[in-house]
Design a protein around this motif. Structure first.
Motif, PDB file in Angstrom:
ATOM      1  N   ALA A  13      -3.776  -5.696 -13.074  1.00 25.39           N
ATOM      2  CA  ALA A  13      -4.095  -4.261 -12.784  1.00 25.39           C
ATOM      3  C   ALA A  13      -4.894  -4.169 -11.138  1.00 25.39           C
ATOM      4  N   ALA A  14      -5.788  -5.037 -11.120  1.00 23.10           N
ATOM      5  CA  ALA A  14      -6.528  -5.014 -10.085  1.00 23.10           C
ATOM      6  C   ALA A  14      -5.747  -5.341  -8.722  1.00 23.10           C
ATOM      7  N   MET A  15      -4.763  -6.214  -8.952  1.00 27.58           N
ATOM      8  CA  MET A  15      -3.843  -6.729  -7.643  1.00 27.58           C
ATOM      9  C   MET A  15      -3.042  -5.297  -7.556  1.00 27.58           C
ATOM     10  N   LEU A  16      -2.509  -4.700  -8.373  1.00 24.35           N
ATOM     11  CA  LEU A  16      -1.548  -3.588  -8.312  1.00 24.35           C
ATOM     12  C   LEU A  16      -2.534  -2.559  -7.778  1.00 24.35           C
ATOM     13  N   ALA A  17      -3.632  -2.105  -8.293  1.00 22.86           N
ATOM     14  CA  ALA A  17      -4.479  -0.960  -7.491  1.00 22.86           C
ATOM     15  C   ALA A  17      -4.746  -1.372  -5.996  1.00 22.86           C
ATOM     16  N   ILE A  18      -5.213  -2.766  -5.575  1.00 20.70           N
ATOM     17  CA  ILE A  18      -5.297  -2.834  -4.274  1.00 20.70           C
ATOM     18  C   ILE A  18      -4.048  -2.838  -3.510  1.00 20.70           C
ATOM     19  N   TYR A  19      -3.000  -3.277  -4.047  1.00 17.84           N
ATOM     20  CA  TYR A  19      -1.822  -3.397  -3.479  1.00 17.84           C
ATOM     21  C   TYR A  19      -1.444  -1.574  -2.895  1.00 17.84           C
ATOM     22  N   MET A  20      -1.483  -0.803  -4.178  1.00 14.50           N
ATOM     23  CA  MET A  20      -1.182   0.605  -3.988  1.00 14.50           C
ATOM     24  C   MET A  20      -1.983   1.249  -2.759  1.00 14.50           C
ATOM     25  N   TYR A  21      -3.320   0.842  -3.017  1.00 12.52           N
ATOM     26  CA  TYR A  21      -4.345   1.452  -1.775  1.00 12.52           C
ATOM     27  C   TYR A  21      -4.027   1.030  -0.273  1.00 12.52           C
ATOM     28  N   ILE A  22      -3.342  -0.129  -0.214  1.00 13.66           N
ATOM     29  CA  ILE A  22      -3.035  -0.661   1.168  1.00 13.66           C
ATOM     30  C   ILE A  22      -1.721  -0.001   1.367  1.00 13.66           C
ATOM     31  N   VAL A  26      -1.395   2.266   4.730  1.00  9.90           N
ATOM     32  CA  VAL A  26      -0.504   1.763   5.799  1.00  9.90           C
ATOM     33  C   VAL A  26       0.375   3.122   6.038  1.00  9.90           C
ATOM     34  N   ILE A  27       1.098   3.611   5.155  1.00 12.21           N
ATOM     35  CA  ILE A  27       2.161   4.606   4.831  1.00 12.21           C
ATOM     36  C   ILE A  27       1.444   5.840   5.589  1.00 12.21           C
ATOM     37  N   LEU A  28       0.208   6.246   5.014  1.00 11.99           N
ATOM     38  CA  LEU A  28      -0.266   7.534   5.374  1.00 11.99           C
ATOM     39  C   LEU A  28      -0.935   7.817   6.554  1.00 11.99           C
ATOM     40  N   PHE A  29      -1.638   6.341   6.593  1.00 13.32           N
ATOM     41  CA  PHE A  29      -2.968   6.789   7.638  1.00 13.32           C
ATOM     42  C   PHE A  29      -2.713   5.586   8.684  1.00 13.32           C
ATOM     43  N   LYS A  30      -1.670   5.126   8.737  1.00 11.14           N
ATOM     44  CA  LYS A  30      -1.251   3.722   9.716  1.00 11.14           C
ATOM     45  C   LYS A  30      -2.260   2.653   9.615  1.00 11.14           C
ATOM     46  N   PHE A  31      -2.915   2.263  10.538  1.00  7.12           N
ATOM     47  CA  PHE A  31      -3.918   1.677  10.780  1.00  7.12           C
ATOM     48  C   PHE A  31      -5.314   2.358  11.007  1.00  7.12           C
ATOM     49  N   HIS A  32      -5.297   3.722  10.808  1.00  2.00           N
ATOM     50  CA  HIS A  32      -6.647   4.351  11.270  1.00  2.00           C
ATOM     51  C   HIS A  32      -7.394   4.651   9.947  1.00  2.00           C
ATOM     52  N   SER A  33      -8.570   5.020  10.056  1.00  2.00           N
ATOM     53  CA  SER A  33      -9.367   5.350   8.805  1.00  2.00           C
ATOM     54  C   SER A  33      -9.018   6.641   8.287  1.00  2.00           C
ATOM     55  N   ILE A  34      -9.285   6.809   6.790  1.00  2.00           N
ATOM     56  CA  ILE A  34      -8.968   7.770   5.904  1.00  2.00           C
ATOM     57  C   ILE A  34     -10.221   8.843   6.383  1.00  2.00           C
ATOM     58  N   ASP A  35      -9.901   9.954   6.789  1.00  2.00           N
ATOM     59  CA  ASP A  35     -10.686  10.909   7.187  1.00  2.00           C
ATOM     60  C   ASP A  35     -10.614  12.168   6.124  1.00  2.00           C
ATOM     61  N   PRO A  36     -11.623  11.884   5.244  1.00  2.00           N
ATOM     62  CA  PRO A  36     -11.590  12.981   4.035  1.00  2.00           C
ATOM     63  C   PRO A  36     -11.662  14.640   4.768  1.00  2.00           C
ATOM     64  N   ILE A 129       3.013  17.216   3.165  1.00  2.00           N
ATOM     65  CA  ILE A 129       2.083  18.222   2.647  1.00  2.00           C
ATOM     66  C   ILE A 129       0.845  18.081   3.863  1.00  2.00           C
ATOM     67  N   LEU A 130       0.608  16.855   4.293  1.00  2.00           N
ATOM     68  CA  LEU A 130      -0.595  16.585   5.110  1.00  2.00           C
ATOM     69  C   LEU A 130      -0.376  16.636   6.574  1.00  2.00           C
ATOM     70  N   ALA A 131       1.087  16.905   6.956  1.00  4.11           N
ATOM     71  CA  ALA A 131       1.690  16.705   8.120  1.00  4.11           C
ATOM     72  C   ALA A 131       1.199  15.389   8.827  1.00  4.11           C
ATOM     73  N   ILE A 132       1.315  14.380   8.404  1.00  6.73           N
ATOM     74  CA  ILE A 132       0.899  13.075   9.031  1.00  6.73           C
ATOM     75  C   ILE A 132       2.217  12.052   8.984  1.00  6.73           C
ATOM     76  N   GLY A 133       3.098  12.573   9.102  1.00  5.98           N
ATOM     77  CA  GLY A 133       4.663  11.647   8.991  1.00  5.98           C
ATOM     78  C   GLY A 133       5.699  12.648   8.782  1.00  5.98           C
ATOM     79  N   MET A 134       6.633  12.227   8.530  1.00  4.84           N
ATOM     80  CA  MET A 134       7.975  12.968   8.367  1.00  4.84           C
ATOM     81  C   MET A 134       8.426  12.442   7.011  1.00  4.84           C
ATOM     82  N   PHE A 135       8.949  13.535   6.086  1.00  2.00           N
ATOM     83  CA  PHE A 135       9.646  13.245   4.817  1.00  2.00           C
ATOM     84  C   PHE A 135      11.152  12.784   5.314  1.00  2.00           C
TER      85      PHE A 135
END
Length: 174
Positions: A13-22, A26-36, A129-135
């Motif tokens: 479960a921890a591996m799945l959670a870490i995988y999903m976070y990564i 990667v998909i939403l923020f590429k390799f930039h920091s997550i900016d709340p 929704i976040l306009a940070i990529g293309m659907f």
């Protein structure tokens, strides 16, 4: 349930959670920091102007199945192949980890299919929704295929007599 099996489930479960976070990172923020603050701004802007989402769907999104996939094959550039393979490869661990976490589930291939599609749809919708990529509907297809391919690899691994813990001396049902 014994402690060893329960701790194994927690590790998976921890591996799945870490995988999903990564994957989200990667998909939403590429390799930039997550900016709340940025996320909050984007959500606020789209809440007050939902037509911005429609504009993105109309002018930037790919809603035609296999359109971009066929373009990958026509162009055959390094970028197109990396994007094609990356969309499949990034979801393969998902298809491998789900049956490990939910051992003995009924219709596992269908659940992997549905969960891979749902996770991918969530990512694609977040990009919109976040306009940070293309659907892109083709990303949904490739990601879902990647999840199923990962599940197929899990099944092949289980058939070879993997060293995974077993239920009552028998391989987990899948």
């Amino acid at each position: 349930m014994n402690t060893k099996r329960m701790s194994g489930g927690m590790v998976i479960a921890a591996m799945l959670a870490i995988y999903m976070y990564i994957v989200v990172k990667v998909i939403l923020f590429k390799f930039h920091s997550i900016d709340p603050h940025f996320i909050k701004q984007q959500l606020k802007a789209h809440w007050h102007s939902p037509e911005m989402i429609m504009d993105q769907l109309t002018f930037r999104a790919n809603l035609v199945p296999f359109h971009v996939i066929f373009t990958y094959f026509e162009q055959a550039t390094l970028h197109s192949w990396v994007n094609f393979a990356g969309n499949i490869l990034i979801f393969m661990p998902f298809g491998m980890l789900l049956p490990l976490l939910f051992r003995g589930m009924s219709n596992p291939w269908l659940k992997v299919l549905m969960l891979s599609f749902t996770f991918s749809l969530g990512l694609e919708t977040s990009q919109l929704i976040l306009a940070i990529g293309m659907f892109d509907v083709d990303d949904l297809i490739l990601n879902t295929f990647g999840g199923l391919l990962g599940y197929g690899m899990y099944r092949a691994w289980m058939m070879t007599g993997s060293p995974l813990p077993r239920n009552n001396g028998k391989p987990a049902r899948s």
